[in-house]
Structures are given as structure tokens and as C-alpha cells.
Design an enzyme around this catalytic site. Sequence first.
Site, mmCIF file in Angstrom:
data_model
loop_
_atom_site.group_PDB
_atom_site.id
_atom_site.type_symbol
_atom_site.label_atom_id
_atom_site.label_comp_id
_atom_site.label_asym_id
_atom_site.label_seq_id
_atom_site.Cartn_x
_atom_site.Cartn_y
_atom_site.Cartn_z
ATOM 1 N N CYS A 139 55.963 24.312 74.951
ATOM 2 C CA CYS A 139 56.905 24.567 73.857
ATOM 3 C C CYS A 139 57.046 23.352 72.940
ATOM 4 O O CYS A 139 57.274 23.506 71.737
ATOM 5 C CB CYS A 139 58.262 24.980 74.413
ATOM 6 S SG CYS A 139 58.870 23.941 75.757
ATOM 7 N N HIS A 264 64.177 22.511 71.135
ATOM 8 C CA HIS A 264 63.652 21.151 71.093
ATOM 9 C C HIS A 264 63.598 20.663 69.640
ATOM 10 O O HIS A 264 63.453 21.454 68.712
ATOM 11 C CB HIS A 264 62.226 21.102 71.649
ATOM 12 C CG HIS A 264 62.114 21.570 73.071
ATOM 13 N ND1 HIS A 264 63.168 21.591 73.954
ATOM 14 C CD2 HIS A 264 61.040 22.035 73.768
ATOM 15 C CE1 HIS A 264 62.758 22.040 75.124
ATOM 16 N NE2 HIS A 264 61.468 22.323 75.033
#
Length: 275
Positions: A139, A264
Amino acid sequence: MAGPGQTGRSGRPTLAVVGATGAVGTVMLQILSQRADIWGEIRLVASPRSAGRKLAVRGEETEVLALTEEVFDGVDVALFDVPDEIAERWAPLAVAKGAVVVDNSGTFRMAPDVPLVVPEVNPHAVRMRPRGIVANPSCTTLSMIVALGALHAEFGLRELVASSYQAVSGAGRAGVATLREQLALVAGTELGTSPGDVRRAVGDRTGPFPEPVALNVVPWAGSAREDGWSSQELKVRDETRKILCLPGLPVAVTCVRVPVITTHSLTVHARFEGE
């Protein structure tokens, strides 16, 4: 909904979601429900302890099936959202049953005979899959690679320095549960004002992290690897090189765990040809 070996929606491929009850699997079911006209039958697959549960997908309550070889009978595409060791064992079995596997684990990402594909960057790579498996990047890499790939195609990437600030969901349900537990522990206290006070209060209840994440940032994500790098940092380096077909690209990455549940963030300093 049709069970294994039965015909799904006419003319549309059959999909198996392996790891349907996990954190990533839950998001996958939401996405599948937003694109309800693509797939025929959708089989939800998980560990035997989750078999029999009912999950909603495309507005239908669907029973979760136990992970067995038979569950892949008649499956066209199998999405794997499971730990590495499960993917390593079961993905080849799904391929042997005739499915194309799209794997979200780290097991096959760097295998030379498995394409590492981001559709916006290298969609052509998906056609060359000698093992019947397609991998997708972590990711963190995925958060930057679409923009970076577009810039590379236009200007030619020659150096990359990146820092990632990674949510606890990157460590799965255990990471999320650990942060929530620690937040409950420190709420309404004066913890966080003196060096080491949160660490002493948390004790060994750090979950998948080396230090407490509540009221903290942890300059480490993953496990120790060669030359002082963490596994997360090497993932970003190696996956970027493979996706962009730049095996010698100089890359330096720092990964930091931050006390948020999802999403993130990254800072990216990229240099291109001619600079």
C-alpha cells in the site's frame, strides 16, 4: 447465490475473494458492491473458523466458504487478501484449478516470473504471467507509484528519496486494535508529557509494533533487514524498481508508523533526467 461448481451470472466471470473477512477483504467487498455489474458469481472464502458467516456483497447476504481446493472449481479470478504463508500455499492450488490469481500479499511480488502490476502504470505486464499469478505492490508503494509512473514516462526518473507516514491499519486488524486499546489507556490522563511514561504504562502491550503508537510516532515499520533497512523500506525500493523497470534506480526510503487508523502519507523527492 450459487455455490461452488454452479453457474454464476450468465456470461460473466466467477470471482473468489480469499480472505473476505479480513481488513482488506472488507474494503474489497465494498468496492465490489459499487461495481455490481462486472462479476457473475462471487464466492467469499476465509479460514474454516469463519465459514458459515454471512457478509453483504452487492446487496446480498452471502455465506462465507471454508478455504479448500474445491472452492476454486469453476473460478475465473481469485483475489487473495491473506497472510504470506497462506498465499504461498493456496495461490498455486487455485491456479491449478484454472483461476488467475491476483495476490495482495508480499509472497510473489519480487518473483521474476510474476508480474507486479499497477493498471495505471504498467497494464501490459498483466499479460505475461507464466505462473498464473499477478501481484500488486504494498500500500505504501501504491500510494505514490501512479503519480511517479506518469512523471517517469514523461521525464525519466533517475533518483528517488521518500518518507512514508504509515497508519496502523497497515499492520492489519491487530494494528488497529492495538492503537484503540492504547488510546483508551491514555485518554483522560497526563501521559505523554514525560519521557517514557506511555511506554511504562503500556508495558508489553505493543501488539505488532516495537513501541507504543498512541501519542507517539515510531520510526520503524516492518522487520529488520540487511544494512539497517526495515522490510517496509525495502518493499518500497524494490517494488518501485520492478514496476518502473528501473533495476538500478537509486532509492532511499524511511518508513514511520503514526497513530492514525487509516491512510498513509508520503513525502517524495524525485529527480529526473536533465536535472
